[in-house]
Design a protein around this motif. Structure first.
Motif, PDB file in Angstrom:
ATOM      1  N   GLU A  75      -5.976   9.504   0.097  1.00 32.34           N
ATOM      2  CA  GLU A  75      -7.094   8.779   0.700  1.00 32.34           C
ATOM      3  C   GLU A  75      -7.036   7.322   0.276  1.00 32.34           C
ATOM      4  OE1 GLU A  75     -12.019   8.847   0.855  1.00 32.34           O
ATOM      5  OE2 GLU A  75     -10.900  10.546   0.021  1.00 32.34           O
ATOM      6  N   LEU A  76      -7.123   6.428   1.260  1.00 33.81           N
ATOM      7  CA  LEU A  76      -7.160   5.000   0.969  1.00 33.81           C
ATOM      8  C   LEU A  76      -8.496   4.648   0.326  1.00 33.81           C
ATOM      9  CD1 LEU A  76      -5.706   3.731   4.367  1.00 33.81           C
ATOM     10  CD2 LEU A  76      -4.498   3.754   2.174  1.00 33.81           C
ATOM     11  N   SER A  77      -8.462   3.807  -0.687  1.00 35.33           N
ATOM     12  CA  SER A  77      -9.698   3.397  -1.344  1.00 35.33           C
ATOM     13  C   SER A  77     -10.522   2.520  -0.406  1.00 35.33           C
ATOM     14  CB  SER A  77      -9.390   2.612  -2.620  1.00 35.33           C
ATOM     15  OG  SER A  77      -8.824   1.343  -2.296  1.00 35.33           O
ATOM     16  N   ASP A  92      -9.017  -0.875  -0.222  1.00 37.99           N
ATOM     17  CA  ASP A  92      -7.815  -0.984   0.594  1.00 37.99           C
ATOM     18  C   ASP A  92      -8.143  -0.887   2.083  1.00 37.99           C
ATOM     19  OD1 ASP A  92      -6.152  -1.374  -1.567  1.00 37.99           O
ATOM     20  OD2 ASP A  92      -5.736   0.765  -1.831  1.00 37.99           O
ATOM     21  N   MET A  93      -9.170  -0.122   2.422  1.00 31.75           N
ATOM     22  CA  MET A  93      -9.620  -0.072   3.817  1.00 31.75           C
ATOM     23  C   MET A  93     -10.112  -1.457   4.251  1.00 31.75           C
ATOM     24  SD  MET A  93      -9.184   2.863   5.334  1.00 31.75           S
ATOM     25  CE  MET A  93     -10.379   2.852   6.688  1.00 31.75           C
ATOM     26  N   ILE A 120       0.382   5.067   6.190  1.00 29.55           N
ATOM     27  CA  ILE A 120      -0.761   4.217   5.817  1.00 29.55           C
ATOM     28  C   ILE A 120      -1.577   3.882   7.063  1.00 29.55           C
ATOM     29  CG2 ILE A 120      -1.477   1.981   4.900  1.00 29.55           C
ATOM     30  CD1 ILE A 120      -0.471   3.882   2.739  1.00 29.55           C
ATOM     31  N   GLN A 171      -9.511   7.539   8.547  1.00 29.96           N
ATOM     32  CA  GLN A 171     -10.683   7.189   7.740  1.00 29.96           C
ATOM     33  C   GLN A 171     -11.679   6.316   8.492  1.00 29.96           C
ATOM     34  OE1 GLN A 171      -8.169   7.310   3.589  1.00 29.96           O
ATOM     35  NE2 GLN A 171      -9.997   6.048   3.567  1.00 29.96           N
ATOM     36  N   TYR A 183       0.529   4.236  -2.827  1.00 34.09           N
ATOM     37  CA  TYR A 183       0.162   5.618  -2.514  1.00 34.09           C
ATOM     38  C   TYR A 183       1.364   6.549  -2.356  1.00 34.09           C
ATOM     39  CZ  TYR A 183      -4.583   3.888  -1.696  1.00 34.09           C
ATOM     40  OH  TYR A 183      -5.831   3.323  -1.854  1.00 34.09           O
ATOM     41  N   LEU A 218       0.829  -1.202   0.000  1.00 36.88           N
ATOM     42  CA  LEU A 218       0.000   0.000   0.000  1.00 36.88           C
ATOM     43  C   LEU A 218       0.864   1.253   0.000  1.00 36.88           C
ATOM     44  CD1 LEU A 218      -2.853  -1.041   2.470  1.00 36.88           C
ATOM     45  CD2 LEU A 218      -2.981  -0.833  -0.012  1.00 36.88           C
ATOM     46  N   ARG A 232      -3.407   6.992   8.361  1.00 37.01           N
ATOM     47  CA  ARG A 232      -4.517   7.346   7.466  1.00 37.01           C
ATOM     48  C   ARG A 232      -5.688   6.382   7.644  1.00 37.01           C
ATOM     49  NH1 ARG A 232      -6.582  11.794   4.714  1.00 37.01           N
ATOM     50  NH2 ARG A 232      -8.480  10.893   3.862  1.00 37.01           N
ATOM     51  N   TRP A 233      -5.383   5.103   7.842  1.00 36.01           N
ATOM     52  CA  TRP A 233      -6.441   4.119   8.124  1.00 36.01           C
ATOM     53  C   TRP A 233      -7.250   4.555   9.331  1.00 36.01           C
ATOM     54  CZ3 TRP A 233      -7.108   1.186  12.580  1.00 36.01           C
ATOM     55  CH2 TRP A 233      -8.054   0.148  12.512  1.00 36.01           C
TER      56      TRP A 233
END
Length: 283
Positions: free
Chosen positions: A257-259, A262-263, A225, A232, A218, A214, A228-229
């Motif tokens: 932004e994580l898709s 990917d989340m 990562i 979100q 990104y 990831l 950011r997880w």
């Protein structure tokens, strides 16, 4: 979820006050280093500092805030009541002691650090927090490491006491390898802000292939990562570092932004605390 524009983005607490969506954690930072690192975090734009009596660095945090050149009203400063200060009288003493130690007129948030001491002590400590809030010693109040059964107990007490109090924040170890979804759902259904301590799992997951993949996708580090997880998920991550470059790196998580896919990938379902876990160990 609120728009995440940067370090100045905030959530509104049940108390009506605002809390920045990303904080600087000072757990396991030596008091001799805390003032310097906290001042650096504030220089870089952080406006949220998370300390605790157990960390023994409240005074250093307070000194950093005072010498930062930033108006105190712009900084969100947290402390926590330790296990040995549970119970009404002990918690009241701890609050006053922390205010003197950190040289503060008020804290923005005081949490009960863990559900130790039994029901009587927990509810006595909560009563002390409520009184401190009404007296202006803290603007918001909450809990840390409380399991769902502890939260149910506290909610029942609040309803029966009629004291008008509200839980503003719940703080827990949270990252992709520690699934506290039952607690998170309990809190978020009640508009209680969820803070994530140890959002980097104390660095124990930095070599995970998933994070590497990831990160490459990104153009971000594994730490970014993970932070950011948390953002979100609607959490308030509290990453800790003593290295200026990493303190800065940890804040650079608002330009991607994580898709959704990917989340979902990052939802490992694993339950692996890297620290203590009072949520399940205490009645």
């Amino acid at each position: 979820m609120v728009a995440l524009h940067g370090l100045r983005s905030t959530y509104r607490l049940n108390s009506g006050y605002e809390i920045p969506v990303l904080g600087y954690g000072v757990y396991l930072i030596a008091p001799s280093k805390t003032e310097q690192t906290t001042r650096e975090a504030l220089r870089l734009g952080y406006r949220h500092v998370d300390s605790a009596i157990m960390y023994r660095n409240e005074r250093a945090c307070g000194s950093a805030i005072a010498s930062s050149g930033i108006d105190r009203s712009e900084i969100f400063f947290t402390t926590k009541i330790p296990p040995e200060s549970m119970g009404y009288n002990a918690t009241m003493r701890a609050i006053d002691s922390s205010l003197r130690t950190a040289e503060q007129e008020y804290f923005d948030l005081i949490l009960l650090h863990a559900p130790y001491g039994g029901k009587e002590a927990r509810l006595g400590s909560w009563r002390a927090l409520v009184e401190a809030q009404k007296a202006g010693k803290t603007r918001s109040i909450g809990v840390s490491n409380f399991g769902v059964h502890h939260l149910d107990e506290l909610e029942g007490h609040i309803k029966s006491s009629g004291d008008g109090s509200k839980i503003d924040v719940g703080q827990y170890e949270l990252h992709p390898w520690l699934d506290h979804s039952d607690i998170v759902e309990w809190l978020q259904r009640r508009n209680i802000v969820v803070q994530a301590y140890s959002p980097l799992a104390h660095g124990t997951r930095m070599k995970e292939r998933l994070l590497a993949e990831l990160g490459k996708k990104y153009g971000k580090s594994p730490a970014q990562i993970m932070i950011r997880w948390g953002l979100q998920k609607g959490f308030v991550p509290l990453p800790k570092s003593v290295t200026p470059s990493r303190i800065k790196e940890n804040s650079e998580v608002f330009d991607f932004e994580l898709s959704e896919e990917d989340m979902k990938i990052l939802h490992t379902g694993e339950y692996s605390p890297t620290d203590w876990d009072p949520t399940v160990d205490y009645d």
